[in-house]
Design a protein around this motif. Structure first.
Motif, PDB file in Angstrom:
ATOM      1  N   LEU A   1       0.865  -1.179   0.000  1.00 56.87           N
ATOM      2  CA  LEU A   1       0.000   0.000   0.000  1.00 56.87           C
ATOM      3  C   LEU A   1       0.904   1.230   0.000  1.00 56.87           C
ATOM      4  O   LEU A   1       2.067   1.151   0.392  1.00 56.87           O
ATOM      5  N   PRO A   2       0.367   2.387  -0.393  1.00 49.92           N
ATOM      6  CA  PRO A   2       1.182   3.605  -0.324  1.00 49.92           C
ATOM      7  C   PRO A   2       1.632   3.882   1.116  1.00 49.92           C
ATOM      8  O   PRO A   2       0.889   3.638   2.073  1.00 49.92           O
ATOM      9  N   ALA A   3       2.831   4.389   1.256  1.00 50.28           N
ATOM     10  CA  ALA A   3       3.345   4.749   2.581  1.00 50.28           C
ATOM     11  C   ALA A   3       2.449   5.836   3.187  1.00 50.28           C
ATOM     12  O   ALA A   3       1.872   6.648   2.465  1.00 50.28           O
ATOM     13  N   PRO A   4       2.324   5.857   4.509  1.00 51.93           N
ATOM     14  CA  PRO A   4       1.460   6.861   5.138  1.00 51.93           C
ATOM     15  C   PRO A   4       2.008   8.274   5.014  1.00 51.93           C
ATOM     16  O   PRO A   4       3.211   8.487   4.919  1.00 51.93           O
ATOM     17  N   VAL A   5       1.091   9.215   5.024  1.00 53.04           N
ATOM     18  CA  VAL A   5       1.445  10.633   5.001  1.00 53.04           C
ATOM     19  C   VAL A   5       1.805  11.059   6.424  1.00 53.04           C
ATOM     20  O   VAL A   5       1.138  10.675   7.382  1.00 53.04           O
ATOM     21  N   VAL A   6       2.851  11.852   6.564  1.00 53.26           N
ATOM     22  CA  VAL A   6       3.280  12.351   7.870  1.00 53.26           C
ATOM     23  C   VAL A   6       2.986  13.847   7.911  1.00 53.26           C
ATOM     24  O   VAL A   6       3.635  14.631   7.221  1.00 53.26           O
ATOM     25  N   GLY A   7       1.996  14.236   8.709  1.00 51.34           N
ATOM     26  CA  GLY A   7       1.640  15.635   8.847  1.00 51.34           C
ATOM     27  C   GLY A   7       2.503  16.331   9.879  1.00 51.34           C
ATOM     28  O   GLY A   7       3.380  15.719  10.502  1.00 51.34           O
ATOM     29  N   GLU A   8       2.244  17.604  10.095  1.00 45.99           N
ATOM     30  CA  GLU A   8       3.048  18.406  11.025  1.00 45.99           C
ATOM     31  C   GLU A   8       3.079  17.840  12.441  1.00 45.99           C
ATOM     32  O   GLU A   8       4.097  17.911  13.114  1.00 45.99           O
ATOM     33  N   GLN A   9       1.962  17.293  12.924  1.00 45.06           N
ATOM     34  CA  GLN A   9       1.857  16.792  14.303  1.00 45.06           C
ATOM     35  C   GLN A   9       2.030  15.276  14.369  1.00 45.06           C
ATOM     36  O   GLN A   9       1.852  14.673  15.408  1.00 45.06           O
ATOM     37  N   ASP A  10       2.401  14.657  13.244  1.00 44.12           N
ATOM     38  CA  ASP A  10       2.474  13.197  13.171  1.00 44.12           C
ATOM     39  C   ASP A  10       3.894  12.663  13.349  1.00 44.12           C
ATOM     40  O   ASP A  10       4.872  13.361  13.117  1.00 44.12           O
ATOM     41  N   VAL A  11       3.927  11.402  13.733  1.00 47.92           N
ATOM     42  CA  VAL A  11       5.168  10.659  13.900  1.00 47.92           C
ATOM     43  C   VAL A  11       5.071   9.402  13.043  1.00 47.92           C
ATOM     44  O   VAL A  11       4.083   8.669  13.132  1.00 47.92           O
ATOM     45  N   LEU A  12       6.056   9.168  12.203  1.00 47.53           N
ATOM     46  CA  LEU A  12       6.116   7.933  11.441  1.00 47.53           C
ATOM     47  C   LEU A  12       6.851   6.914  12.297  1.00 47.53           C
ATOM     48  O   LEU A  12       7.983   7.161  12.740  1.00 47.53           O
TER      49      LEU A  12
END
Length: 140
Positions: free
Chosen positions: A40-51
């Protein structure tokens, strides 16, 4: 994984990686046989997100209720199954202040309320929904 070098270089940037991830997912509610494993496509990492690079996940009764459709809620499709995980921070959004790359973290609150689940190589999690792993567990 081919993404590792890219993720290391981009630790402080909220970007979508150009790589796919392996994940266990469903395309509709159903029995255990409806679970697929693939890219699946890799997840999007937003400003407040942690990969987070996932190290381990669990399956609990709530996971089976969500997967089967017994517990009805809006889900993104395809939907990555699982609520609980433990792993290491791979990348952080620009507004993340409490965590840094390499730290061990856990969460038991994904996979519902519009959030993708945890049965994947990488998951993107709001910083407020992650906890640092206790030092005693780091020796396991």
């Amino acid at each position: 994984m081919a993404c590792t070098r890219f993720l290391r270089m981009m630790q402080l940037m909220p970007v979508r990686t150009e790589c796919d991830i392996k994940a266990a997912y469903i395309e509709h509610p159903g029995p255990p046989e409806s679970i697929r494993y693939g890219e699946l496509p890799a997840p999007v990492v937003g400003e407040q997100d942690v990969l987070v690079k996932v190290a381990a996940v669990t399956v609990d009764p709530i996971d089976t209720y969500i997967r089967s459709g017994t517990y009805k809620m809006p889900l993104p499709w395809p939907f990555i199954v699982g609520r609980d995980m433990i792993g290491a921070v791979a990348q952080i959004g620009t507004a993340v202040r409490r965590l840094k790359p390499g730290e061990r973290v856990w969460a038991n609150n994904q996979g519902y309320d519009g959030r993708q689940g945890t049965s994947a190589e990488y998951v993107s999690v709001d910083e407020r929904l992650l906890e640092k792993q206790m030092a005693a567990l780091l020796r396991i």
